[in-house]
Structures are given as C-alpha cells and as structure tokens.
Design a protein around this motif. Structure first.
Motif, PDB file in Angstrom:
ATOM      1  N   VAL A  67     102.462 -25.942  46.580  1.00  0.00           N
ATOM      2  CA  VAL A  67     101.667 -27.254  45.433  1.00  0.00           C
ATOM      3  C   VAL A  67     100.995 -27.369  45.419  1.00  0.00           C
ATOM      4  O   VAL A  67     100.011 -26.351  45.200  1.00  0.00           O
ATOM      5  N   GLU A  68     100.743 -27.086  43.616  1.00  0.00           N
ATOM      6  CA  GLU A  68     100.141 -27.209  42.664  1.00  0.00           C
ATOM      7  C   GLU A  68      98.722 -27.208  42.732  1.00  0.00           C
ATOM      8  O   GLU A  68      98.722 -28.835  42.185  1.00  0.00           O
ATOM      9  N   LEU A  69      97.962 -27.448  42.645  1.00  0.00           N
ATOM     10  CA  LEU A  69      96.559 -28.555  42.688  1.00  0.00           C
ATOM     11  C   LEU A  69      96.090 -28.717  41.354  1.00  0.00           C
ATOM     12  O   LEU A  69      95.445 -27.935  41.228  1.00  0.00           O
ATOM     13  N   HIS A 102      90.933 -36.074  46.670  1.00  0.00           N
ATOM     14  CA  HIS A 102      91.088 -34.752  47.939  1.00  0.00           C
ATOM     15  C   HIS A 102      90.685 -33.813  47.856  1.00  0.00           C
ATOM     16  O   HIS A 102      90.923 -33.371  47.090  1.00  0.00           O
ATOM     17  N   VAL A 103      90.115 -32.891  49.218  1.00  0.00           N
ATOM     18  CA  VAL A 103      89.551 -31.081  49.271  1.00  0.00           C
ATOM     19  C   VAL A 103      90.536 -30.914  49.491  1.00  0.00           C
ATOM     20  O   VAL A 103      91.090 -31.607  50.864  1.00  0.00           O
ATOM     21  N   TRP A 104      91.669 -30.355  49.414  1.00  0.00           N
ATOM     22  CA  TRP A 104      91.984 -28.664  50.133  1.00  0.00           C
ATOM     23  C   TRP A 104      91.166 -27.425  50.087  1.00  0.00           C
ATOM     24  O   TRP A 104      90.785 -26.804  49.717  1.00  0.00           O
ATOM     25  N   ARG A 159      89.788 -29.622  44.749  1.00  0.00           N
ATOM     26  CA  ARG A 159      89.975 -30.233  44.585  1.00  0.00           C
ATOM     27  C   ARG A 159      91.870 -30.987  44.013  1.00  0.00           C
ATOM     28  O   ARG A 159      92.371 -30.319  43.636  1.00  0.00           O
ATOM     29  N   HIS A 160      92.393 -32.145  45.328  1.00  0.00           N
ATOM     30  CA  HIS A 160      93.442 -32.264  44.379  1.00  0.00           C
ATOM     31  C   HIS A 160      93.745 -34.073  44.616  1.00  0.00           C
ATOM     32  O   HIS A 160      92.702 -35.098  44.752  1.00  0.00           O
TER      33      HIS A 160
END
Length: 357
Positions: free
Chosen positions: A42-44, A50-52, A122-123
């Motif tokens: 996944v390219e953030l 949302h925070v990854w 973030r995402h």
C-alpha cells in the motif's frame, strides 16, 4: 498415520521431500533469532483521518501489541486495525492503523524494549486484515549438531528450485498439537465458545490439507502435478481444473515447473455447485485421504465452512542459507498465510525453545 496419535498432531511426522535433515539445532533461543517483517504494498498518501503505525514488537502477540497501543494512546483496542497475526517469540515489524482527528496533534507513541512505533503516517483508509502481501524472515538456528554441510547445500538448492511442501505449521494445531481434541468435541455435539470453535474448525481443515499433501509426497506426486489436478494461478486465488482446459498436459506441466500455476489440495467444507473438483489420479489420492478422515470432513461440511483450495507447493526462490560455526541462518520471503517452519523443516531439524516442554 504417524502424524495423528489420538488427539495429537505431530507435524514432524508429515512426509519430507526426500528425508528428514540430519542437523538438529535450537529455534527461538532468543527473540532476535526469529525476525519477521511484513511486506505491504500500500502506498500511503500522507494525509487522511487514519494513521498507520510501523511497529516493532518483541515478545508480544499481535493482540497484546494492540492492547498496549490502545492503553498508551487512549483508544479502544477494537479501533486499532492490523493485517496479520505475527509470532510472539520473535522480533516482528508490522503495520497497525487507527482513526485520529486530522486537526489533532499525534500522541506520544510507546517506545520501550517490547513495543516501539518506528513510523507514523496518515492515510485515507484503515488497514484491513489480509492487506499485506508477504512476510520477510531472518532466522538463526543455534548450536546445530550432526550438521552435514554438503547435504545442507543440496537441500537449500532444492528448496530454491522446487520450493517446499506448503504444510500448515504446528501453530495451527495448538499446544502439543491437541486442538484436534476440540475438533472432535465440536463435531460430536459439544458447545464451544466462539474462539474455541474457530480453533477447532481451523485445526480440522489444516489436518486434512496436510494429510492430502503428505499422501502426495509419499506417492512421489510432488512437486509435479497429477492428471486431474486443480491448479491455482500464481499470486491469486483463481483456480481451474486440468479437465476443463484444452491446454495440452505438457504445457500445464511446464507452467507448473516454472511456478506460473500450482497444483492444489483441499480445504474441505460445504460443497457448492461452483466448486472445482479434481479428477483422475489427483482425485483418487484426495478422496482416499478424506475418506479416512470422514469425521472431520463431514463435520466441516455440517458446520457450513466454505470449501476452498490451497497450493500444495510453497515457492522460496529468494532463500539465502548459510552456516557459521554451529549456527545456521536462513533469510527468505513467503506469501502471507504460509509458514516459515515449513521451510525450516526441509533444511534442519529444530527444537523450538519457545514451546513448553
């Protein structure tokens, strides 16, 4: 069937490609000996609600890491997402996600010997189960005795060329391999909690798949396909039957040798009209094994588990295997849902120091 004794599954008794390795060492002597890194494509975006979190954990299960994160930043554990479960007795790095107001400053993340947030980005979407593509392993096996360097090199070359049997590992069968007792209890009418029922169904399906794979190896019908096999396209869940294609058998065999397609085995459950079933020699082996385990086969169908297929071969084309002194180091990448122990068992026998005696 030596691999099933009463209610205990002994994964060491499942067939090997040729024979069991001679060398024997200690696995997970310390957490750093078993390192796992999640590979997620996944390219953030760097923005969104949302925070990854890229997290390194040591000596914690994934649910325990979720609890620790939740407590530290004041959110409910159910609001933290992750893609896959990672080993406890290891150093592992994986992604987690949570919702955090865009205009609110990010909190102070945990940073201790057991849990460290290495990165926060973030995402626009939350992280869901099964998102990651693969896992990268870096494993050291300590104090190996009876080590045969020439045999080890031969085995490593074969693993790189042919992969390994795609067995479910000991984790699927619980402590002492005794989750099968739960399967028998469930199928005989005993009421189980939701969690124990899940363990029971998973153990039964894994046993039947492993038993079919074991039979294929003993019949010298691995890694090559058999007439009537159901194939899975590499990198997908898409399957097709050899009987339903006009492609010549020689072409199917060549594609299987190159890893473009893989012969599959059963993940038994409820039969559906759309299911693709093996025929001919492949069906003979599969149906014969499942008939021996009719208790589990029928129980899975009765409980409405959807039948699926799983590749019989696990590719390990990027294996780096080396020995230094009395230690062996293995570095390789596996698709999500496969077991590192299935690779290790073809190269060196181990005593898992994280497993209670």
């Amino acid at each position: 069937m030596a691999f099933l004794s009463g209610d205990a599954v002994d994964v060491a008794e499942f067939a090997f490609v040729s024979s069991a390795p001679s060398g024997m060492g200690r696995l997970r002597a310390v957490p750093a000996d078993f390192q796992v890194e999640e590979i997620c494509d996944v390219e953030l975006s760097g923005e969104g609600e949302h925070v990854w979190l890229w997290v390194e954990k040591t000596g914690l299960t994934t649910p325990q890491a979720v609890e620790r994160l939740a407590q530290a930043i004041g959110v409910a554990p159910r609001d933290i997402g992750y893609s896959g479960l990672k080993d406890r007795h290891a150093i592992t790095r994986q992604w987690f996600s949570l919702t955090w107001p865009i205009k609110q400053a990010l909190p102070a993340w945990p940073m201790d010997d057991e849990l460290r947030v290495l990165e926060a980005r973030r995402h626009g979407r939350k992280l869901r189960r099964g998102t990651h593509r693969a896992n990268r392993f870096d494993i050291t096996i300590r104090d190996v005795v009876d080590f045969d360097a020439a045999d080890f090199e031969t085995r490593a070359a074969r693993v790189q060329r042919d992969g390994v049997p795609n067995y479910f590992g000991a984790q699927r069968f619980g402590h002492g391999g005794r989750n099968i007792a739960l399967s028998r209890a469930l199928f005989s009418g005993r009421r189980l909690s939701r969690g124990r029922r899940s363990f029971a169904l998973s153990a039964a399906r894994s046993l039947l798949f492993n038993a079919v794979l074991d039979a294929r190896l003993r019949a010298e019908a691995w890694p090559d396909p058999l007439p009537g096999d159901v194939f899975m396209l590499a990198g997908s869940r898409s399957v097709f039957a050899a009987a339903d294609t006009e492609e010549p058998w020689a072409s199917l065999r060549e594609r299987a040798a190159q890893g473009d397609i893989q012969p599959t085995g059963p993940m038994p459950g409820r039969a559906r009209a759309t299911d693709i079933r093996p025929t001919d020699a492949a069906s003979d082996i599969e149906d014969g094994v499942l008939a021996e385990f009719a208790e589990f086969r029928d129980g899975l169908e009765r409980f409405g588990v959807d039948a699926e297929r799983r590749a019989l071969r696990l590719p390990v084309s990027d294996l780096a295997a080396s020995a230094a002194g009395a230690d062996v180091r293995l570095v390789f990448t596996l698709p999500a849902g496969s077991f590192a122990t299935s690779v290790i068992r073809e190269l060196v026998r181990v005593a898992d120091m994280s497993t209670p005696g």
